[in-house]
Write an enzyme that holds these catalytic residues in place. Sequence first.
Site, PDB file in Angstrom:
ATOM      1  N   CYS A 135       8.861  17.628  -9.727  1.00 50.97           N
ATOM      2  CA  CYS A 135       8.456  16.482  -9.113  1.00 50.97           C
ATOM      3  C   CYS A 135       8.592  15.212  -9.850  1.00 50.97           C
ATOM      4  O   CYS A 135       8.817  15.265 -11.074  1.00 50.97           O
ATOM      5  CB  CYS A 135       7.093  16.373  -9.069  1.00 50.97           C
ATOM      6  SG  CYS A 135       6.378  15.025  -7.965  1.00 50.97           S
TER       7      CYS A 135
ATOM      8  N   ARG B  20       3.723  20.402  -4.150  1.00 42.96           N
ATOM      9  CA  ARG B  20       3.751  18.944  -3.844  1.00 42.96           C
ATOM     10  C   ARG B  20       3.710  18.850  -2.216  1.00 42.96           C
ATOM     11  O   ARG B  20       4.657  18.957  -1.672  1.00 42.96           O
ATOM     12  CB  ARG B  20       5.053  18.320  -4.344  1.00 42.96           C
ATOM     13  CG  ARG B  20       5.155  16.793  -4.218  1.00 42.96           C
ATOM     14  CD  ARG B  20       3.924  16.211  -4.369  1.00 42.96           C
ATOM     15  NE  ARG B  20       4.215  14.616  -4.608  1.00 42.96           N
ATOM     16  CZ  ARG B  20       3.648  13.578  -3.952  1.00 42.96           C
ATOM     17  NH1 ARG B  20       2.548  14.084  -3.055  1.00 42.96           N
ATOM     18  NH2 ARG B  20       3.641  12.530  -4.041  1.00 42.96           N
TER      19      ARG B  20
ATOM     20  N   TYR C 214       9.412   5.976  -5.278  1.00 45.15           N
ATOM     21  CA  TYR C 214      10.276   6.662  -6.090  1.00 45.15           C
ATOM     22  C   TYR C 214      11.167   5.662  -6.858  1.00 45.15           C
ATOM     23  O   TYR C 214      12.412   5.982  -6.953  1.00 45.15           O
ATOM     24  CB  TYR C 214      10.973   7.907  -5.702  1.00 45.15           C
ATOM     25  CG  TYR C 214       9.824   8.872  -5.470  1.00 45.15           C
ATOM     26  CD1 TYR C 214       8.973   9.590  -6.184  1.00 45.15           C
ATOM     27  CD2 TYR C 214       9.291   9.126  -3.821  1.00 45.15           C
ATOM     28  CE1 TYR C 214       7.838  10.545  -5.858  1.00 45.15           C
ATOM     29  CE2 TYR C 214       8.307  10.025  -3.657  1.00 45.15           C
ATOM     30  CZ  TYR C 214       7.690  10.927  -4.662  1.00 45.15           C
ATOM     31  OH  TYR C 214       6.752  11.669  -4.221  1.00 45.15           O
TER      32      TYR C 214
ATOM     33  N   HIS D  83       0.844  -1.185  -0.019  1.00 45.18           N
ATOM     34  CA  HIS D  83      -0.066   0.157   0.035  1.00 45.18           C
ATOM     35  C   HIS D  83       0.920   1.261   0.057  1.00 45.18           C
ATOM     36  O   HIS D  83       1.581   1.453   1.073  1.00 45.18           O
ATOM     37  CB  HIS D  83      -0.752  -0.058   1.140  1.00 45.18           C
ATOM     38  CG  HIS D  83      -1.595   1.114   1.330  1.00 45.18           C
ATOM     39  ND1 HIS D  83      -1.899   1.996   2.411  1.00 45.18           N
ATOM     40  CD2 HIS D  83      -2.567   1.617   0.297  1.00 45.18           C
ATOM     41  CE1 HIS D  83      -2.995   2.863   2.205  1.00 45.18           C
ATOM     42  NE2 HIS D  83      -3.370   2.651   0.961  1.00 45.18           N
TER      43      HIS D  83
ATOM     44  N   HIS E 217      -8.825   7.378  -5.049  1.00 43.57           N
ATOM     45  CA  HIS E 217      -9.415   6.057  -5.257  1.00 43.57           C
ATOM     46  C   HIS E 217     -10.613   5.654  -6.062  1.00 43.57           C
ATOM     47  O   HIS E 217     -10.806   4.567  -6.233  1.00 43.57           O
ATOM     48  CB  HIS E 217      -9.676   5.618  -3.899  1.00 43.57           C
ATOM     49  CG  HIS E 217      -8.318   5.467  -2.909  1.00 43.57           C
ATOM     50  ND1 HIS E 217      -8.000   6.390  -2.234  1.00 43.57           N
ATOM     51  CD2 HIS E 217      -7.447   4.498  -2.569  1.00 43.57           C
ATOM     52  CE1 HIS E 217      -7.008   6.221  -1.581  1.00 43.57           C
ATOM     53  NE2 HIS E 217      -6.529   5.024  -1.710  1.00 43.57           N
TER      54      HIS E 217
END
Length: 641
Positions: free
Chosen positions: A273, A216, A421, A114, A139
Amino acid sequence: VASLVAMAGLLGMNANTMRDDNENIAKMETSSCYDPSIQPSTPTTTTSTSSSIPPNTKKYNTADPTKSDFNQPPPRPDLPTIPLSEVQEHTEESSLWYTFRGAVYDLTSFQEGHPGGLPRLLMAAGQDLECYWDIYRQHFRGHVLEWMETHRIGNLSEEDAIKSRVETGTIGDMFENDPVRTKDLLPATSKPFNGEPRIELLTEDYITPNHLFYARCHLAVPDIDPEEYRLVISGKGVKSEKSKKGKKAKRKFTLHDLKTKFKKHEVVTTLQCAGNRREDLHDKDHKIFIAPHWVVGAMSTAKWGGVKLRDVLEECGLNVDDIALGNEEPPDGVEHIQCEGYDHDETGYTYGGSFPFMKGVDGLGEVILAYEMNGEELPRDHGYPVRLIIPGHVGARQVKWLHKIKLSDAPSKKSYQCKSYLGFAPDITFEKDLAHWPPARLDQAPIIHEQPVTSFVCNPPQNAIIGMKGATDFTFKGVAWSGGGRKVERVDVSVDGGDSWTASELYKPIKQKYNHHWAWTQFSKTIALPEDVKEKLKRGEKAELDITSKALDSAFNVQPSVMAPYWNARGIAINHWYHVKVTLDPNLTKGEIFRTEDEEGFPNTPSGGHFDRKWAMGGWKIDPQHNSGLRETSEMVDERE
């Protein structure tokens, strides 16, 4: 601590829940980023196991919000009806069950996969997910629900479905105290807020104004009293203030200390980002299961002011000059600088990451602890009172609301570093490989620090209709950047989708040194219209252009034409050609621009001018039962007042 206790009350969490969450946070912090001895996980066996979806089962409607069955779990008479009381017993790591609109799901095997972390899964275990998703509405975009259906183990009775929703109730909104933002900062997600500027505004100035700089936020924006702010530095080689002895001392600095004890340093750098343009990778053939799905605008440039990290480390007892020159080894094998922010989620888990130690001590690395942005006090959205700036590195490493720095021989064990990442190979998918963490070969998925060369056309805006009465040429503008301090040497542009190219004119009003080109380069081109386009316009017909660009950096890296060779399940380091579709209209006055929006209220689009999957403000407005509540913009507040 007080804020966590208050949040626990707001969420209806008791002391045991908080204690359990703290234990799970500790467990997350001690887990390894990559250990070859750890085998890929397998789903935990529970009293019920998910079954495959029968081929004749009605498909989930996650595409058409106008129909009454949108986002409603399809009928599954092949599965048992499970009492709610039984669902509510499955709230431990050994067995995690959830309900959603009358369906029951076993997500035990998902606890390490998750993206939001195990503590959040434990917080919602045994309950209905709808109230949590009312906050985290990404979601509802459909692909999440489709994947969850493969973990469905049963149904609730009608009565229990209502009861589950009622008993779960609502959760406190920890984002209520977030700053108010401008309407020109478009929300890729609203909670947490991740906003990108309309890209046509990026070429109006070389330096991005603070209110338009992309925001962000992994978590809620903390409200920090500057008088109470403390920066804590610890780890290998840090010595105590008085004796300058000891290998693992801890040093604390106030905001006043940083501003008065050290020389101020300024640096102009571009931040992007890691997942900018992530929605490009979430097309009709691929799915990305991590947020936010940036569209294109998560890149901005500012002048940052603060103190060099190496100066603060020198104050902490490190011989930074000799280490940087190679005359002395880093203390006790230090290789990483771990950082942690004040921002935290509902369970107390804080944001953090790490970057190479040698970047921090490099005399020309210009890593700073910033307290100013474009000559002003840092805005809250951008890390007030202190944030980390690591020129040339990905935005995710540049921790905002900086609280702790630790010198270590290992990278940060935060999930934001070890999971979110990573650059996986194109054949690795969330559904097949990443949902059941860890995947087989984490060693083949490097953590992103520096980003590849990129560029995109900003003006004219995507899907614009442009007046061309009497015109024979056409002007457009954009931005280009490469990570690691690599200089943008050239930006080639095309108006026919990449069939033919010519070099553009570059604009960079500041001077930066070799391999220290931290800030972007803007480009522009006035180009003669192709003959076939001119003929169309002469006949009074409209003409379509497909404008794109490709940048070349000082290492002769160039942007790829398509995403297929580097598609990755985390949606990072995206830099294939960005196509802007415009229409030239010979009946409109030259220079007039009208625009259409592929999605109302969100003018930025993926490459090519449209969203392959329903966007609806990153899922915020996609579900009919949860499509309101966007916060006021600064313009709305001003008008109301």
